[in-house]
Write a protein that holds these residues in place. Structure first.
Motif, mmCIF file in Angstrom:
data_model
loop_
_atom_site.group_PDB
_atom_site.id
_atom_site.type_symbol
_atom_site.label_atom_id
_atom_site.label_comp_id
_atom_site.label_asym_id
_atom_site.label_seq_id
_atom_site.Cartn_x
_atom_site.Cartn_y
_atom_site.Cartn_z
ATOM 1 N N UNK A 191 0.832 -1.202 0.000
ATOM 2 C CA UNK A 191 0.000 0.000 0.000
ATOM 3 C C UNK A 191 0.867 1.253 0.000
ATOM 4 N N UNK A 192 1.880 1.259 0.850
ATOM 5 C CA UNK A 192 2.770 2.420 0.909
ATOM 6 C C UNK A 192 3.433 2.667 -0.444
ATOM 7 N N UNK A 193 3.890 1.596 -1.085
ATOM 8 C CA UNK A 193 4.529 1.738 -2.400
ATOM 9 C C UNK A 193 3.538 2.258 -3.438
ATOM 10 N N UNK A 223 -6.903 12.558 -0.332
ATOM 11 C CA UNK A 223 -7.217 11.164 0.006
ATOM 12 C C UNK A 223 -5.924 10.376 0.187
ATOM 13 N N UNK A 224 -4.941 10.630 -0.639
ATOM 14 C CA UNK A 224 -3.637 9.979 -0.471
ATOM 15 C C UNK A 224 -3.120 10.186 0.948
ATOM 16 N N UNK A 249 -1.297 -1.622 9.806
ATOM 17 C CA UNK A 249 0.078 -2.085 9.980
ATOM 18 C C UNK A 249 0.330 -3.259 9.026
ATOM 19 N N UNK A 250 1.266 -3.107 8.081
ATOM 20 C CA UNK A 250 1.538 -4.212 7.149
ATOM 21 C C UNK A 250 1.933 -5.501 7.854
ATOM 22 N N UNK A 294 2.582 -8.335 -1.813
ATOM 23 C CA UNK A 294 2.259 -7.444 -0.701
ATOM 24 C C UNK A 294 0.988 -7.863 -0.009
ATOM 25 N N UNK A 295 0.336 -6.901 0.641
ATOM 26 C CA UNK A 295 -0.867 -7.197 1.420
ATOM 27 C C UNK A 295 -1.996 -7.652 0.503
#
Length: 344
Positions: free
Chosen positions: A164-166, A189-190, A199-200, A237-238
């Motif tokens: 998500x962060x990426x 929104x970002x 939390x990943x 990722x998630x």
């Protein structure tokens, strides 16, 4: 051979097909679905035989349009229990085409593009009915998330940090780098998504398709998923981002996505049932679905703005988009994402 659409060089690709398969007489059509990488159906004797997928016109790099990467992912999954098209070749030869392309067998079945497609499946109840078809989509999603990426040779797709962060950084950057318009709500929104990100470390991690929705699957007449397509946004990722996206796509207005999705009044399960099914089949504890839906809505807004930009700069090929309406909905999608965040 009929005149080919933009992005398909009948001369050089035709010679490649002749050399490879001994076929000289074929027709080419643009698939009606897909708003990013360009996809062509090649018919021989009036029957679909192959599919060619290439980056959009004016492509200048970026993993989202890396068809060689996409083809490699599908080829790697061929030996797993995830249904994918059969990849014949991944070609990177400027003498054939000025960009890399993936050449694959045509997968039999139909995509879920309109109510008539959904109507092919019996309403039920019973085996092969609409509810079992919908739950089969969820089972397929769980199968994607269960892939051992090291075992199938995709371990190098791992990247530092959370998915998500990426993606928040990537999609915002793409919009701000190429957009023709100022849309402040995209950044608002970002920032809210970044501030409230789960939390990943508490989220299951695996292969995430990135664009999992009914029209990115090919179905048998029984409703079984024959293949999952459009792997261009796949990452490690998630995996709950996929579930949130799938649920979000069932509620986004069709005019903002250019796709049709089945609804509960037509025999499709309610979102809560789909979430329960995923949790049961995947074994993952599902949490923060509202956040993942909001993230999906925001990503759709970014994608829609990118499509609008490519259309206005003449880089979308022969696809049937109206410039007068293609940019509509970007702000609405971003605001829906903010509302989901505020009520999650």
């Amino acid at each position: 051979m009929t005149t080919a659409p933009a992005g398909f060089d009948t001369g050089t690709i035709g010679r490649w097909i002749e050399d490879r398969f001994g076929v000289t007489d074929f027709d080419v059509e643009v698939m009606s679905i897909g708003r990013s990488n360009l996809t062509f159906t090649i018919t021989v004797g009036g029957l679909p035989r192959w599919v060619l997928r290439r980056p959009p016109l004016g492509h200048s790099g970026g993993s989202a349009h890396n068809v060689a990467r996409e083809g490699r992912i599908m080829a790697a999954l061929a030996e797993d229990r995830v249904p994918v098209p059969t990849i014949i070749d991944i070609v990177d030869d400027p003498e054939v085409l000025d960009v890399p392309f993936v050449f694959m067998d045509h997968c039999p079945g139909f995509a879920m593009n309109e109510p008539a497609d959904w109507a092919r499946i019996p309403r039920g109840p019973g085996p092969g009915d609409r509810r079992s078809c919908a739950f089969g989509m969820v089972d397929t999603l769980a199968a994607i998330h269960a892939v051992d990426i090291d075992e199938v040779g995709l371990g190098d797709l791992r990247r530092p940090g959370g998915l998500i962060e990426r993606q928040l950084r990537r999609w915002l950057g793409q919009v701000e780098d190429v957009a023709l318009r100022e849309i402040p709500i995209i950044r608002e929104v970002h920032d809210a998504l970044l501030e409230t990100m789960p939390d990943p470390a508490g989220s299951p991690v695996g292969l995430a398709h990135g664009d999992f929705k009914p029209n990115n699957m090919i179905f048998a007449p029984t409703g079984t998923v024959n293949a999952v397509v459009d792997w261009e946004l796949t990452a490690v990722g998630e995996v709950l981002t996929d579930l949130g996206y799938f649920i979000a796509m069932l509620t986004v207005p069709e005019e903002y996505t250019s796709i049709w999705v089945p609804t509960p009044d037509l025999g499709f399960p309610e979102p809560e049932e789909l979430i329960d099914r995923y949790q049961e089949v995947s074994g993952h504890e599902v949490h923060d679905v509202g956040y993942y839906e909001a993230f999906a809505m925001w990503k759709l807004a970014c994608i829609r703005e990118g499509v609008y930009t490519r259309l206005m700069t003449g880089k979308m090929g022969d696809l049937d988009l109206d410039p007068a309406t293609a940019g509509d909905g970007v702000e609405d999608l971003a605001r829906q994402a903010m509302t989901l965040l505020e009520t999650a």
